[in-house]
Design an enzyme around this catalytic site. Structure first.
Site, PDB file in Angstrom:
ATOM      1  N   TYR A 198       3.641 -11.255  12.564  1.00  0.00           N
ATOM      2  CA  TYR A 198       4.214  -9.697  12.505  1.00  0.00           C
ATOM      3  C   TYR A 198       2.858  -9.489  13.758  1.00  0.00           C
ATOM      4  O   TYR A 198       3.467  -8.491  14.488  1.00  0.00           O
ATOM      5  CB  TYR A 198       4.966  -9.501  11.116  1.00  0.00           C
ATOM      6  N   LYS A 210       2.847  -7.215  16.957  1.00  0.00           N
ATOM      7  CA  LYS A 210       2.910  -5.655  17.501  1.00  0.00           C
ATOM      8  C   LYS A 210       1.849  -5.413  18.366  1.00  0.00           C
ATOM      9  O   LYS A 210       1.578  -4.435  19.204  1.00  0.00           O
ATOM     10  CB  LYS A 210       2.662  -4.984  16.078  1.00  0.00           C
ATOM     11  N   SER A 243       3.762  -0.603  15.192  1.00  0.00           N
ATOM     12  CA  SER A 243       3.348  -0.095  13.451  1.00  0.00           C
ATOM     13  C   SER A 243       1.391  -0.502  12.818  1.00  0.00           C
ATOM     14  O   SER A 243       1.399  -0.297  13.501  1.00  0.00           O
ATOM     15  CB  SER A 243       3.943  -1.353  13.164  1.00  0.00           C
TER      16      SER A 243
END
Ligand code: WQD
Length: 342
Positions: A154, A158, A127
């Protein structure tokens, strides 16, 4: 029939659209999903579009025994596209251990199984979150932009997942990987047989916007119009989910056809254009003829002001670009919403 590709999280929003494009490109697809944030009805939608019902195994990628059984059952899996992960920024702040356990262990299990079962490559769903807020002079952001400290667990999963892949390949693992850094995936398949199915109150802009237009939500709140942007609202790079899905097919082919030049390659997957929240609302109203009820509210904690991608590398090396006009993308989201409320 081309090679067999394992799609983890394949009943999810991006996974289901990618399965459609893989099947239409001739790949045999096996989906594993634990259905924690999606449902198996999505398989009906995929079959309606392509005429091919993908093999499906209800498996949690953190369950190594169950995951290995899938590789035993479907011998000949040559590639993996790994979507299965928890992805709600706000939830990750409340439940960091769940996010680290799920998002890291699932990838580690897959990587460990790849050499044992002759899997050549893995496409990882990353992302633009890894960039944090790029400095103004670094917009549009390129793949070589500095990785900033993650703003949420989160986002950190990644970043750590990208490092895990890099370290594993550097240790000599006989695999290749392509990391795709998505910007903001939106819209739904033109058939309206598959689309974004948020659980509960949507955190993301587009599902909340279409639910407001459908009368399910009273009013959309624009989280701030006092940013240092032309109209004061935040800027993002909104990419059509079907264009994003096609990027995965290009990446998978690059690995399976032996064209990947580096063991790990990283690509920004966006449109290359920034659009503000207010511009997006105008585009929705123009495309659908629906007047949207919205108001300006306070900023949302953790939001970055502006980010959009430099996608030259994906255009030139992957031979891929996102060309669908924003009005058409938003119309697809609206058509899906109307399909849902039927
Ligand atoms: C977009 C813009 C909000 C809702 C996150 C993750 C990213 C990816 C996509 C998983 C922002 C504004 C939103 C609303 C609003 N997730 N907004 N009112 O935060 O850019 O990205 O989701 O893959 O990794 O970080 O997406 O859709 O939440 O917000 O004004 O009700 O819309 O402030 O500017 P975001 P978003």
């Amino acid at each position: 029939m081309k090679d067999t590709v394992l799609v983890t999280g394949g009943t999810g929003f991006i996974g289901s659209h990618t399965t459609v494009e893989l099947q239409q490109a001739g790949y045999n697809v096996v989906i594993v999903d634990n259905l924690s944030n999606s449902n198996a009805d999505v398989l009906d939608g995929i079959e309606k579009i392509t005429g091919i019902r993908p093999a499906f195994e209800k498996v949690d990628c953190c369950d190594m025994k169950a995951l290995e059984a899938v590789f035993e059952k479907y011998n000949g899996i040559k590639g993996i596209i790994h979507f299965a992960a928890s992805k709600a920024v706000g939830e990750s702040v409340e439940k960091p251990l769940m996010y680290y356990r799920n998002n890291l262990n699932s990838l580690i299990n897959l990587l460990e199984l790849m050499p044992k079962y002759g899997v050549k490559g893995i496409i990882f769903s990353s992302s633009c979150t890894v960039y944090g807020q790029p400095d103004a002079e670094n917009l549009p952001v390129t793949e070589s932009a500095p990785i900033k400290k993650a703003e949420s667990p989160y986002g950190n999963t990644k970043q750590v997942n990208e490092e895990i892949i890099q370290d594993y390949v550097n240790s000599g693992a006989p695999i290749k990987s392509i990391i795709l850094r998505y910007f903001n995936p939106i819209g739904s398949h033109p058939t309206a047989y598959i689309g974004e199915l948020p659980n509960g109150v949507p955190a993301n802009l587009i599902p909340y916007l279409t639910q407001t237009a459908a009368g399910i939500r009273e009013c959309l709140t624009v989280f701030g119009d006092n940013y240092n942007t032309p109209d004061g609202s935040c800027i993002r790079d909104y990419i059509y989910v079907v264009d994003l899905a096609k990027a995965h097919v290009c990446a998978m082919a690059r690995i399976l056809d032996g064209k990947a030049e580096e063991p790990v390659e990283i690509f920004n997957i966006g449109t290359g254009h920034g659009v503000s929240v207010l511009e997006l609302i105008n585009s929705f109203e123009r495309a659908t003829g629906v007047k949207l009820n919205y108001k300006i509210g306070e900023r949302r904690a953790g939001d970055i002001e502006a980010i959009w991608g430099n996608v030259d590398k994906a255009n030139k090396v992957l031979g891929w670009s996102a060309n669908t006009p924003l009005d058409e993308v938003l119309l697809s989201a609206w058509n899906w919403q109307k399909h849902l409320v039927k």
